[in-house]
Motif scaffolding. Sequence first.
Motif, mmCIF file in Angstrom:
data_model
loop_
_atom_site.group_PDB
_atom_site.id
_atom_site.type_symbol
_atom_site.label_atom_id
_atom_site.label_comp_id
_atom_site.label_asym_id
_atom_site.label_seq_id
_atom_site.Cartn_x
_atom_site.Cartn_y
_atom_site.Cartn_z
ATOM 1 N N SER A 54 0.840 -1.199 0.000
ATOM 2 C CA SER A 54 0.000 0.000 0.000
ATOM 3 C C SER A 54 0.869 1.242 0.000
ATOM 4 N N LEU A 55 0.321 2.314 -0.581
ATOM 5 C CA LEU A 55 0.986 3.608 -0.628
ATOM 6 C C LEU A 55 0.098 4.662 0.004
ATOM 7 N N ILE A 56 0.731 5.621 0.647
ATOM 8 C CA ILE A 56 0.053 6.809 1.165
ATOM 9 C C ILE A 56 0.453 7.972 0.273
ATOM 10 N N VAL A 57 -0.520 8.591 -0.375
ATOM 11 C CA VAL A 57 -0.282 9.707 -1.283
ATOM 12 C C VAL A 57 -0.719 10.982 -0.569
ATOM 13 N N THR A 58 0.187 11.910 -0.361
ATOM 14 C CA THR A 58 -0.089 13.132 0.383
ATOM 15 C C THR A 58 -0.121 14.336 -0.546
ATOM 16 N N ASN A 59 -0.535 15.469 0.050
ATOM 17 C CA ASN A 59 -0.600 16.756 -0.653
ATOM 18 C C ASN A 59 -1.564 16.686 -1.842
ATOM 19 N N ILE A 60 -2.725 16.092 -1.614
ATOM 20 C CA ILE A 60 -3.756 15.995 -2.643
ATOM 21 C C ILE A 60 -4.546 17.303 -2.674
ATOM 22 N N ASP A 61 -4.809 17.804 -3.866
ATOM 23 C CA ASP A 61 -5.591 19.032 -3.997
ATOM 24 C C ASP A 61 -7.012 18.794 -3.468
ATOM 25 N N VAL A 98 -3.580 3.959 -1.557
ATOM 26 C CA VAL A 98 -3.729 3.087 -2.712
ATOM 27 C C VAL A 98 -3.253 1.701 -2.307
ATOM 28 N N ASN A 99 -4.140 0.714 -2.379
ATOM 29 C CA ASN A 99 -3.827 -0.649 -1.986
ATOM 30 C C ASN A 99 -3.672 -1.507 -3.242
ATOM 31 N N TYR A 100 -2.456 -2.012 -3.462
ATOM 32 C CA TYR A 100 -2.165 -2.862 -4.607
ATOM 33 C C TYR A 100 -2.263 -4.334 -4.208
ATOM 34 N N GLY A 101 -2.295 -5.171 -5.241
ATOM 35 C CA GLY A 101 -2.334 -6.603 -4.984
ATOM 36 C C GLY A 101 -0.985 -7.188 -4.640
ATOM 37 N N THR A 102 0.094 -6.570 -5.109
ATOM 38 C CA THR A 102 1.440 -7.070 -4.855
ATOM 39 C C THR A 102 2.339 -5.925 -4.412
ATOM 40 N N SER A 103 3.420 -6.300 -3.745
ATOM 41 C CA SER A 103 4.381 -5.290 -3.301
ATOM 42 C C SER A 103 5.191 -4.741 -4.469
ATOM 43 N N VAL A 104 5.309 -5.521 -5.565
ATOM 44 C CA VAL A 104 6.045 -5.044 -6.737
ATOM 45 C C VAL A 104 5.336 -3.846 -7.356
ATOM 46 N N PHE A 127 5.466 4.606 1.394
ATOM 47 C CA PHE A 127 4.983 3.275 1.727
ATOM 48 C C PHE A 127 4.129 3.331 2.993
ATOM 49 N N ALA A 128 3.005 2.628 2.969
ATOM 50 C CA ALA A 128 2.154 2.528 4.151
ATOM 51 C C ALA A 128 2.658 1.398 5.027
ATOM 52 N N GLN A 129 2.446 1.545 6.322
ATOM 53 C CA GLN A 129 2.882 0.507 7.251
ATOM 54 C C GLN A 129 2.043 -0.746 7.040
ATOM 55 N N PRO A 130 2.690 -1.907 6.854
ATOM 56 C CA PRO A 130 1.907 -3.119 6.633
ATOM 57 C C PRO A 130 1.038 -3.443 7.824
#
Length: 227
Positions: A54-61, A98-104, A127-130
């Motif tokens: 998972s990713l954390i996306v910041t500074n979103i308009d 954003v949650n992906y299916g794989t770490s790749v 990166f989000a904390q697992p």
Amino acid sequence: MMVDEQKELEDREIIINEVDGLPSLLDEKNDLYKAVTSEHSSLDDLNDEDLPTSLIVTNIDPAIFKDDDLKKEMEMLFSRFGEIISVQYFRSFKRLRVNYGTSVSAATARIQMHQIRFYDTIINCYFAQPVTPIDAADQHLQLPAPVKQFLISPPPSPPEGWVPRAEGEPLINYDLLAAIASLTPGQPHEIHAATDTLPGIVLHVAEGHENIKTSVSTIPHTRLPEK
């Protein structure tokens, strides 16, 4: 055409141009990409335990949270790197997850989407904390250690093998009581004699309470206001 509508169309064209020109922007991040993959021949060699999914996306308009079309464009941009399981929007924090299916997929998106301009802001990807799986036995609060259970109010049942015992008798120091009773009220009593370097300790015993006058203060009544 209204000025606001024209500006919105221009902003949409800028976003589309940035998405189409993404490969040229990604070339600027080759150094970061090589640093991450220096220990692996490719990202496909990474294990699931190496990176989170998972990713954390910041500074979103803030405008993105109100526009469904902008949300679709944002999700389409991140879906270029792999299958997206879900996208969570956090409007109060101006970020999304954003949650992906794989770490790749998450690692690729982290490298290539960091510091990309989307709409009117530069977004950041982290990166989000697992999330650690919770066993069925750990889904509820566990009892505290037996040595701490008696600190709970009201305390629980005593542990197995606990036997009540009678309270011991109080310890009475009769020598101390006799010394206090021998003190004569109204007269000083030297407890510790004075020395060349230390002063003496003298105890003055107060007389009986029958000679002490007490004054009782009264609270004045408040005058009733005139009707």
